[in-house]
Design a protein around this motif. Structure first.
Motif, PDB file in Angstrom:
ATOM      1  N   LEU A  97       0.807  -1.212   0.000  1.00 38.97           N
ATOM      2  CA  LEU A  97       0.000   0.000   0.000  1.00 38.97           C
ATOM      3  C   LEU A  97       0.843   1.265   0.000  1.00 38.97           C
ATOM      4  O   LEU A  97       0.513   2.238  -0.689  1.00 38.97           O
ATOM      5  CB  LEU A  97      -0.946  -0.002   1.201  1.00 38.97           C
ATOM      6  N   GLU A 133      -4.298  -9.423  -0.469  1.00 37.28           N
ATOM      7  CA  GLU A 133      -4.080  -8.090   0.101  1.00 37.28           C
ATOM      8  C   GLU A 133      -3.833  -7.043  -0.985  1.00 37.28           C
ATOM      9  O   GLU A 133      -4.241  -5.881  -0.835  1.00 37.28           O
ATOM     10  CB  GLU A 133      -2.888  -8.113   1.069  1.00 37.28           C
ATOM     11  N   GLU A 137      -6.100  -3.682  -1.280  1.00 37.26           N
ATOM     12  CA  GLU A 137      -5.523  -2.336  -1.239  1.00 37.26           C
ATOM     13  C   GLU A 137      -5.936  -1.519  -2.461  1.00 37.26           C
ATOM     14  O   GLU A 137      -6.229  -0.320  -2.350  1.00 37.26           O
ATOM     15  CB  GLU A 137      -3.998  -2.434  -1.130  1.00 37.26           C
TER      16      GLU A 137
END
Length: 328
Positions: A97, A133, A137
């Motif tokens: 991120l 993930e 994100e």
């Protein structure tokens, strides 16, 4: 120009767009005035989709596209897709991120916009496609208003299928041309079923399908067609679609004999791609306005016959199927 929906974004775009890699780097020098003239000529010819990346000229391509956007009236809407991820060593851990935010901030500044139309992961390591993930994100960045949608640019058909399976991937950019038919087998049908847009890149196989080259053609030292023929700088598939140059020349000579009367090789190659309805937009590059206008004109040519499509497949089967490049 015929319009098609850009995958899950639902945004209509002209079926022939413009790839802006040439305006940044790796194809020989294009000066700023010529780059802007190319963008303007493409737009005047009906192009409403421009593809760039943060790594093309280390942001030069994005900045030039941003300058072009500022010349447009409010009614002159153009969808701009950019890419992120290739400015760092290609390790899955880099796709996090913090980096996404930094890359996103830089692209928005380069393009001079608050919200990016479409952001694509730029041929990330294969493991990234299996990392939930990463996509969580990206979803969060859409919710924040940093970008309207996201997609993935891929090297292999397996990566394309993994991306299509992700529920919020809007588009998949993949090399697809008369010398690279493998996406026809699974990728295009899967994308059509899922409503994911296909952005067809390297449609002319780095110019090979223009029919202008032969065994004696040379390219500049700063041109990837010189320094990346065997994947020395980045994935080999990006240069001549990974096809051996001499074999590619023979394929082009056979394909040239299949053209409808009066059609240039460039328009023939682009029309062949347009004939596949799963393709949202094809993004040939151009280094000057004349090229951009000629490419856009492919959208106005008649569809090819089933017999011609079958003959193109025969050339591929005879010369290219099962070769090293077919790994993609």
């Amino acid at each position: 120009m015929q319009q098609r929906a850009l995958g899950r974004t639902g945004v209509p775009v002209g079926v022939v767009g413009l790839g802006a890699w040439q305006l940044g780097a790796d194809w020989g020098r294009v000066d700023e005035d010529e780059a802007l003239a190319t963008l303007i000529a493409a737009h005047e010819a009906g192009v409403t989709f421009v593809d760039t990346a943060d790594v093309y000229g280390d942001g030069r391509s994005e900045r030039l596209v941003g300058q072009f956007l500022r010349t447009l009236p409010p009614a002159g809407r153009v969808t701009v897709a950019t890419k992120m991820g290739r400015r760092v060593p290609q390790e899955p851990a880099a796709y996090n991120l913090a980096n996404f935010r930094a890359w996103n901030d830089r692209s928005r500044a380069n393009l001079g916009v608050d919200t990016l139309d479409l952001v694509q992961l730029h041929c990330p390591p294969s493991e990234v496609y299996r990392t939930d993930e990463v996509f969580d994100e990206l979803d969060g960045m859409v919710e924040e208003g940093r970008m309207k949608a996201y997609g993935v640019s891929v090297e292999t058909t397996a990566e394309a299928l993994a991306a299509i399976a992700r529920p919020n991937v809007a588009s998949v950019q993949i090399i697809f041309n008369m010398l690279r038919l493998k996406p026809l087998d699974e990728v295009l049908p899967a994308a059509g079923k899922a409503g994911v847009g296909i952005i067809a890149r390297v449609p002319l196989a780095s110019g090979l399908l223009s029919g202008r080259y032969d065994e004696h053609t040379t390219f500049g030292a700063d041109d990837h067609r010189t320094y990346n023929r065997h994947g020395e700088a980045f994935d080999q598939g990006e240069t001549f679609s990974g096809v051996d140059y001499v074999t590619g020349l023979e394929a082009v000579r056979r394909l040239a004999a299949l053209r409808p009367g009066g059609m240039t090789m460039t328009r023939f190659a682009l029309r062949w791609i347009i004939d596949h309805p799963a393709v949202s937009v094809v993004i040939p590059g151009a280094r000057h306005g004349e090229q951009a206008r000629a490419n856009a004109g492919a959208a106005g040519t008649a569809p090819l016959t089933p017999e011609t499509h079958a003959a193109v497949r025969d050339v591929y089967d005879e010369l290219l199927r099962g070769s090293v490049h077919d790994r993609w």
